[in-house]
Enzyme design. Sequence first.
Site, PDB file in Angstrom:
ATOM      1  CG  ASP A  12      25.743 111.232  59.502  1.00 41.50           C
ATOM      2  OD1 ASP A  12      26.858 110.759  59.249  1.00 41.50           O
ATOM      3  OD2 ASP A  12      24.859 110.603  60.104  1.00 41.50           O
ATOM      4  CG  ASP A  14      25.426 104.795  57.436  1.00 36.30           C
ATOM      5  OD1 ASP A  14      24.952 104.874  56.296  1.00 36.30           O
ATOM      6  OD2 ASP A  14      26.384 104.065  57.733  1.00 36.30           O
TER       7      ASP A  14
END
Length: 231
Positions: A12, A14
């Site tokens: 991922d 953010d």
Amino acid sequence: MTLKDKSVLLFDLDGTLVDSVPDLALAVNQTLQQLERDTFDEATIRNWVGNGALCLISRALSASKNIDNTLPEALVTKALSLFLSFYQDCVCVDSALYSGVKETLTALKERGYRLAIITNKPETFIEPILQGLALTNLFELQLGGDSLPERKPHPLPLFTACQQLKVSTEQCVMIGDSKNDILAAKAANIDSIGLSYGYNYDEDLAVHQPNYLFDNFNELLTVLDGVGELA
């Protein structure tokens, strides 16, 4: 204990690699100001991040983590367009890598792992952030929240990454800070590593039972020994 027979790490963005809230908050508040609506402090907006741009701006318009389903569609569409424009201008001004991220990613690459990004952030913003934070040339693949018809927690982005990288799900690990990452991994039958410091709305990520849960990014090195000749 280590994760055996893994060769691909799906990250991922953010809340996992990058704390992007300062720039997101700026763009959100610029949007709200343009629409003559109340603005919010960074701490409040931080709790709305993690499900993509549309969800973020809808929460801002709702002044709540719970989206107001009566918001006019035209207002949401206008706000999203404004937000994306404002964010394009400040996508990597005050965003910063979490502690140990660059060193750990470099070490994992040197150990023979293939790295990819799977984020719910719009695809157009991924490369500017990677460039701004000197993470270019580390990732073979980048999938954003608008790259495919579905996004995390749907497993489609993870399956697509496997297809494009020509690997099996058994060879992959999903690494992220929110339940979307862990749920997507479970739906794809992919092992997962959760990180406790990101954007998970004050929910204990352990509830979703990742294979491992760490407080610091560099702890990945304790369970990822290396692949191929480097193992």
